[in-house]
Scaffold this motif. Structure first.
Motif, PDB file in Angstrom:
ATOM      1  N   HIS A   8       0.834  -1.194   0.000  1.00  0.00           N
ATOM      2  CA  HIS A   8       0.000   0.000   0.000  1.00  0.00           C
ATOM      3  C   HIS A   8       0.873   1.249   0.000  1.00  0.00           C
ATOM      4  N   THR A   9       1.192   1.707  -1.188  1.00  0.00           N
ATOM      5  CA  THR A   9       1.959   2.938  -1.327  1.00  0.00           C
ATOM      6  C   THR A   9       0.999   4.075  -1.632  1.00  0.00           C
ATOM      7  N   GLY A  10       1.437   5.256  -1.401  1.00  0.00           N
ATOM      8  CA  GLY A  10       0.564   6.406  -1.656  1.00  0.00           C
ATOM      9  C   GLY A  10      -0.294   6.691  -0.443  1.00  0.00           C
ATOM     10  N   PRO A  11      -1.348   7.449  -0.642  1.00  0.00           N
ATOM     11  CA  PRO A  11      -2.227   7.793   0.487  1.00  0.00           C
ATOM     12  C   PRO A  11      -2.839   6.535   1.111  1.00  0.00           C
ATOM     13  N   VAL A  12      -2.915   6.538   2.416  1.00  0.00           N
ATOM     14  CA  VAL A  12      -3.466   5.403   3.157  1.00  0.00           C
ATOM     15  C   VAL A  12      -4.941   5.670   3.423  1.00  0.00           C
ATOM     16  N   THR A  13      -5.776   4.678   3.110  1.00  0.00           N
ATOM     17  CA  THR A  13      -7.207   4.808   3.368  1.00  0.00           C
ATOM     18  C   THR A  13      -7.466   4.598   4.863  1.00  0.00           C
ATOM     19  N   PRO A  14      -8.610   5.021   5.341  1.00  0.00           N
ATOM     20  CA  PRO A  14      -8.932   4.771   6.756  1.00  0.00           C
ATOM     21  C   PRO A  14      -8.919   3.281   7.107  1.00  0.00           C
ATOM     22  N   GLU A  15      -9.365   2.438   6.196  1.00  0.00           N
ATOM     23  CA  GLU A  15      -9.363   0.989   6.444  1.00  0.00           C
ATOM     24  C   GLU A  15      -7.936   0.455   6.544  1.00  0.00           C
ATOM     25  N   GLN A  16      -7.069   0.931   5.667  1.00  0.00           N
ATOM     26  CA  GLN A  16      -5.665   0.502   5.714  1.00  0.00           C
ATOM     27  C   GLN A  16      -5.001   0.997   6.998  1.00  0.00           C
ATOM     28  N   ASP A  17      -5.320   2.213   7.386  1.00  0.00           N
ATOM     29  CA  ASP A  17      -4.766   2.768   8.609  1.00  0.00           C
ATOM     30  C   ASP A  17      -5.202   1.950   9.819  1.00  0.00           C
ATOM     31  N   GLU A  18      -6.471   1.534   9.832  1.00  0.00           N
ATOM     32  CA  GLU A  18      -6.964   0.685  10.925  1.00  0.00           C
ATOM     33  C   GLU A  18      -6.252  -0.661  10.940  1.00  0.00           C
ATOM     34  N   ALA A  19      -6.042  -1.246   9.769  1.00  0.00           N
ATOM     35  CA  ALA A  19      -5.341  -2.529   9.683  1.00  0.00           C
ATOM     36  C   ALA A  19      -3.903  -2.387  10.180  1.00  0.00           C
ATOM     37  N   LEU A  20      -3.237  -1.326   9.755  1.00  0.00           N
ATOM     38  CA  LEU A  20      -1.869  -1.087  10.210  1.00  0.00           C
ATOM     39  C   LEU A  20      -1.825  -0.887  11.719  1.00  0.00           C
ATOM     40  N   ASP A  21      -2.809  -0.194  12.255  1.00  0.00           N
ATOM     41  CA  ASP A  21      -2.875   0.028  13.701  1.00  0.00           C
ATOM     42  C   ASP A  21      -3.067  -1.292  14.448  1.00  0.00           C
ATOM     43  N   ARG A  22      -3.913  -2.182  13.906  1.00  0.00           N
ATOM     44  CA  ARG A  22      -4.100  -3.506  14.530  1.00  0.00           C
ATOM     45  C   ARG A  22      -2.798  -4.286  14.523  1.00  0.00           C
ATOM     46  N   PHE A  23      -2.065  -4.244  13.398  1.00  0.00           N
ATOM     47  CA  PHE A  23      -0.763  -4.920  13.334  1.00  0.00           C
ATOM     48  C   PHE A  23       0.184  -4.356  14.393  1.00  0.00           C
ATOM     49  N   ARG A  24       0.256  -3.035  14.479  1.00  0.00           N
ATOM     50  CA  ARG A  24       1.182  -2.403  15.441  1.00  0.00           C
ATOM     51  C   ARG A  24       0.825  -2.767  16.873  1.00  0.00           C
ATOM     52  N   LYS A  25      -0.460  -2.764  17.197  1.00  0.00           N
ATOM     53  CA  LYS A  25      -0.893  -3.120  18.557  1.00  0.00           C
ATOM     54  C   LYS A  25      -0.575  -4.570  18.873  1.00  0.00           C
ATOM     55  N   ARG A  26      -0.789  -5.454  17.901  1.00  0.00           N
ATOM     56  CA  ARG A  26      -0.486  -6.877  18.119  1.00  0.00           C
ATOM     57  C   ARG A  26       1.020  -7.079  18.281  1.00  0.00           C
ATOM     58  N   LEU A  27       1.804  -6.400  17.459  1.00  0.00           N
ATOM     59  CA  LEU A  27       3.260  -6.503  17.581  1.00  0.00           C
ATOM     60  C   LEU A  27       3.734  -5.997  18.937  1.00  0.00           C
ATOM     61  N   GLN A  28       3.161  -4.907  19.393  1.00  0.00           N
ATOM     62  CA  GLN A  28       3.545  -4.372  20.691  1.00  0.00           C
ATOM     63  C   GLN A  28       3.199  -5.358  21.808  1.00  0.00           C
ATOM     64  N   ALA A  29       1.997  -5.926  21.754  1.00  0.00           N
ATOM     65  CA  ALA A  29       1.583  -6.891  22.775  1.00  0.00           C
ATOM     66  C   ALA A  29       2.488  -8.121  22.779  1.00  0.00           C
ATOM     67  N   LEU A  30       2.812  -8.628  21.597  1.00  0.00           N
ATOM     68  CA  LEU A  30       3.686  -9.800  21.515  1.00  0.00           C
ATOM     69  C   LEU A  30       5.098  -9.476  21.978  1.00  0.00           C
ATOM     70  N   SER A  31       5.574  -8.287  21.682  1.00  0.00           N
ATOM     71  CA  SER A  31       6.902  -7.877  22.135  1.00  0.00           C
ATOM     72  C   SER A  31       6.944  -7.795  23.656  1.00  0.00           C
ATOM     73  N   VAL A  32       5.893  -7.258  24.253  1.00  0.00           N
ATOM     74  CA  VAL A  32       5.816  -7.196  25.714  1.00  0.00           C
ATOM     75  C   VAL A  32       5.774  -8.606  26.297  1.00  0.00           C
ATOM     76  N   THR A  33       4.993  -9.479  25.672  1.00  0.00           N
ATOM     77  CA  THR A  33       4.898 -10.868  26.146  1.00  0.00           C
ATOM     78  C   THR A  33       6.260 -11.551  26.145  1.00  0.00           C
ATOM     79  N   THR A  34       7.002 -11.407  25.067  1.00  0.00           N
ATOM     80  CA  THR A  34       8.304 -12.070  25.008  1.00  0.00           C
ATOM     81  C   THR A  34       9.325 -11.395  25.919  1.00  0.00           C
ATOM     82  N   ALA A  35       9.291 -10.079  25.997  1.00  0.00           N
ATOM     83  CA  ALA A  35      10.290  -9.356  26.799  1.00  0.00           C
ATOM     84  C   ALA A  35      10.087  -9.516  28.298  1.00  0.00           C
ATOM     85  N   THR A  36       8.841  -9.726  28.726  1.00  0.00           N
ATOM     86  CA  THR A  36       8.562  -9.807  30.160  1.00  0.00           C
ATOM     87  C   THR A  36       8.291 -11.236  30.633  1.00  0.00           C
TER      88      THR A  36
END
Length: 96
Positions: A39-67
């Motif tokens: 997804h290059t160029g302007p990001v749609t609201p749906e793409q932004d939501e999907a990216l946000d879900r990925f980032r939140k999941r990555l953060q949660a998994l990183s916390v799980t492994t680190a702690t």
């Protein structure tokens, strides 16, 4: 303090739940990068939501492994090497 908790599989250097969390983190990161690169160029609201879900999941998994409680058994200078070893071990296909 160096007596790590037992593992489900004696040949595994890490607890199974820690390996599973790291594998899921690696898979999620690969999916995030693939999605973001498509997804290059302007990001749609749906793409932004999907990216946000990925980032939140990555953060949660990183916390799980680190702690994870396993790391309390790995103190000092060997901690960074052990975390790198986990990343390398988890990148291998699971053994049946």
């Amino acid at each position: 303090m160096n007596d790590a908790p037992p593992h489900d599989k004696p040949e595994s250097p890490f607890p199974d739940d820690l390996i599973a969390a790291e594998r899921e983190r690696q898979t999620t990161l690969a999916e995030y990068l693939a999605f973001a690169s498509q997804h290059t160029g302007p990001v749609t609201p749906e793409q932004d939501e999907a990216l946000d879900r990925f980032r939140k999941r990555l953060q949660a998994l990183s916390v799980t492994t680190a702690t994870h409680s396993y790391w309390t058994y790995k103190g000092g200078e060997g901690l960074v090497a052990a975390r790198m070893a986990l990343k390398q071990y988890a990148a291998k296909p699971p053994q049946p």
